[in-house]
Motif scaffolding. Structure first.
Motif, PDB file in Angstrom:
ATOM      1  N   LEU A 163      35.887  39.340  52.234  1.00 50.88           N
ATOM      2  CA  LEU A 163      34.920  40.126  51.482  1.00 50.88           C
ATOM      3  C   LEU A 163      34.810  41.519  52.094  1.00 50.88           C
ATOM      4  O   LEU A 163      34.527  41.676  53.269  1.00 50.88           O
ATOM      5  CB  LEU A 163      33.561  39.437  51.475  1.00 50.88           C
ATOM      6  N   GLY A 164      35.064  42.528  51.301  1.00 55.31           N
ATOM      7  CA  GLY A 164      34.992  43.909  51.768  1.00 55.31           C
ATOM      8  C   GLY A 164      36.265  44.413  52.411  1.00 55.31           C
ATOM      9  O   GLY A 164      36.317  45.548  52.862  1.00 55.31           O
ATOM     10  N   ALA A 165      37.316  43.589  52.469  1.00 55.12           N
ATOM     11  CA  ALA A 165      38.571  44.021  53.095  1.00 55.12           C
ATOM     12  C   ALA A 165      39.279  45.087  52.266  1.00 55.12           C
ATOM     13  O   ALA A 165      40.023  45.904  52.797  1.00 55.12           O
ATOM     14  CB  ALA A 165      39.498  42.820  53.305  1.00 55.12           C
ATOM     15  N   VAL A 166      39.038  45.087  50.975  1.00 54.03           N
ATOM     16  CA  VAL A 166      39.640  46.068  50.071  1.00 54.03           C
ATOM     17  C   VAL A 166      38.510  46.768  49.340  1.00 54.03           C
ATOM     18  O   VAL A 166      37.562  46.121  48.875  1.00 54.03           O
ATOM     19  CB  VAL A 166      40.571  45.358  49.048  1.00 54.03           C
ATOM     20  N   PHE A 215      36.428  48.691  46.369  1.00 52.16           N
ATOM     21  CA  PHE A 215      36.358  48.415  44.933  1.00 52.16           C
ATOM     22  C   PHE A 215      37.326  49.293  44.155  1.00 52.16           C
ATOM     23  O   PHE A 215      37.961  48.852  43.205  1.00 52.16           O
ATOM     24  CB  PHE A 215      34.935  48.613  44.399  1.00 52.16           C
ATOM     25  N   GLY A 216      37.456  50.549  44.547  1.00 49.59           N
ATOM     26  CA  GLY A 216      38.373  51.453  43.861  1.00 49.59           C
ATOM     27  C   GLY A 216      39.811  50.957  43.940  1.00 49.59           C
ATOM     28  O   GLY A 216      40.531  50.919  42.934  1.00 49.59           O
ATOM     29  N   SER A 217      40.233  50.561  45.136  1.00 53.52           N
ATOM     30  CA  SER A 217      41.594  50.047  45.312  1.00 53.52           C
ATOM     31  C   SER A 217      41.789  48.746  44.546  1.00 53.52           C
ATOM     32  O   SER A 217      42.842  48.514  43.952  1.00 53.52           O
ATOM     33  CB  SER A 217      41.885  49.803  46.794  1.00 53.52           C
ATOM     34  N   LEU A 218      40.771  47.906  44.559  1.00 51.18           N
ATOM     35  CA  LEU A 218      40.849  46.638  43.842  1.00 51.18           C
ATOM     36  C   LEU A 218      40.985  46.868  42.336  1.00 51.18           C
ATOM     37  O   LEU A 218      41.804  46.234  41.675  1.00 51.18           O
ATOM     38  CB  LEU A 218      39.614  45.792  44.137  1.00 51.18           C
ATOM     39  N   HIS A 219      40.219  47.810  41.801  1.00 51.53           N
ATOM     40  CA  HIS A 219      40.299  48.104  40.366  1.00 51.53           C
ATOM     41  C   HIS A 219      41.660  48.668  39.994  1.00 51.53           C
ATOM     42  O   HIS A 219      42.232  48.298  38.961  1.00 51.53           O
ATOM     43  CB  HIS A 219      39.188  49.062  39.958  1.00 51.53           C
ATOM     44  N   ILE A 220      42.186  49.545  40.821  1.00 51.66           N
ATOM     45  CA  ILE A 220      43.529  50.097  40.561  1.00 51.66           C
ATOM     46  C   ILE A 220      44.565  48.979  40.585  1.00 51.66           C
ATOM     47  O   ILE A 220      45.436  48.905  39.712  1.00 51.66           O
ATOM     48  CB  ILE A 220      43.871  51.209  41.571  1.00 51.66           C
ATOM     49  N   GLY A 279      29.042  26.229  46.158  1.00 49.19           N
ATOM     50  CA  GLY A 279      29.686  27.527  45.953  1.00 49.19           C
ATOM     51  C   GLY A 279      29.106  28.651  46.769  1.00 49.19           C
ATOM     52  O   GLY A 279      29.817  29.535  47.228  1.00 49.19           O
ATOM     53  N   ARG A 280      27.807  28.645  46.976  1.00 48.11           N
ATOM     54  CA  ARG A 280      27.179  29.739  47.716  1.00 48.11           C
ATOM     55  C   ARG A 280      27.687  29.858  49.148  1.00 48.11           C
ATOM     56  O   ARG A 280      28.017  30.953  49.583  1.00 48.11           O
ATOM     57  CB  ARG A 280      25.672  29.597  47.699  1.00 48.11           C
ATOM     58  N   PRO A 281      27.748  28.766  49.917  1.00 55.18           N
ATOM     59  CA  PRO A 281      28.271  28.916  51.283  1.00 55.18           C
ATOM     60  C   PRO A 281      29.727  29.386  51.308  1.00 55.18           C
ATOM     61  O   PRO A 281      30.118  30.131  52.188  1.00 55.18           O
ATOM     62  CB  PRO A 281      28.151  27.512  51.882  1.00 55.18           C
ATOM     63  N   ILE A 282      30.511  28.973  50.325  1.00 53.26           N
ATOM     64  CA  ILE A 282      31.907  29.393  50.286  1.00 53.26           C
ATOM     65  C   ILE A 282      31.986  30.900  50.040  1.00 53.26           C
ATOM     66  O   ILE A 282      32.720  31.618  50.702  1.00 53.26           O
ATOM     67  CB  ILE A 282      32.683  28.616  49.204  1.00 53.26           C
ATOM     68  N   ALA A 283      31.193  31.395  49.088  1.00 60.97           N
ATOM     69  CA  ALA A 283      31.212  32.819  48.769  1.00 60.97           C
ATOM     70  C   ALA A 283      30.676  33.654  49.923  1.00 60.97           C
ATOM     71  O   ALA A 283      31.210  34.718  50.235  1.00 60.97           O
ATOM     72  CB  ALA A 283      30.405  33.074  47.498  1.00 60.97           C
ATOM     73  N   ALA A 284      29.615  33.180  50.573  1.00 56.10           N
ATOM     74  CA  ALA A 284      29.004  33.946  51.659  1.00 56.10           C
ATOM     75  C   ALA A 284      29.888  33.996  52.894  1.00 56.10           C
ATOM     76  O   ALA A 284      29.862  34.965  53.640  1.00 56.10           O
ATOM     77  CB  ALA A 284      27.651  33.328  52.014  1.00 56.10           C
ATOM     78  N   GLY A 285      30.696  32.980  53.110  1.00 56.63           N
ATOM     79  CA  GLY A 285      31.537  32.923  54.295  1.00 56.63           C
ATOM     80  C   GLY A 285      32.941  33.470  54.093  1.00 56.63           C
ATOM     81  O   GLY A 285      33.823  33.215  54.902  1.00 56.63           O
TER      82      GLY A 285
END
Length: 113
Positions: free
Chosen positions: A80-83, A85-90, A70-76
């Motif tokens: 990640l960061g394309a959206v 956090f504020g927009s994601l929460h909305i 799981g770690r390599p999948i999450a890190a790669g």
């Protein structure tokens, strides 16, 4: 009960407390791996759904495997960061509200409300 979302509640609490030291993605992946055995049991109509994978040893093995892959999948993750956090929460609040409206409309149309 297999395939229950109730496991995600404790994971969310740990994520909130542990922050970057806890991967919610790996935790969710572990839950999916844990529920493969009950899925096979349901398909084969076995009387006992939760066997070896739901023991301490089985959970340790599955958790270790999930952590390693799981770690390599999450890190790669290129998204990640394309959206923000504020927009994601909305977006999550809006889709959750829309989902609640759809469920309410379905219950109302079936005469359950």
């Amino acid at each position: 009960m297999p395939f229950t979302p109730f496991h995600l509640g404790p994971g969310a609490i740990v994520k909130a407390a542990a922050g970057r030291h806890f991967s919610f993605m790996v935790y969710g992946g572990t839950q999916v791996l844990m529920d493969i055995e009950p899925l096979i049991g349901i398909i084969q109509q076995k009387p006992i759904l939760q066997g070896y994978t739901h023991t301490i040893l089985g959970a340790l093995v599955i958790g270790t495997v999930a952590g390693l892959i799981g770690r390599p999948i999450a890190a790669g993750n290129p998204l990640l960061g394309a959206v923000s956090f504020g927009s994601l929460h909305i977006a999550c609040v809006v889709t959750g509200a829309l989902g609640a409206l759809v469920v309410a409309a379905r219950f109302k149309s079936q005469g359950r409300a």
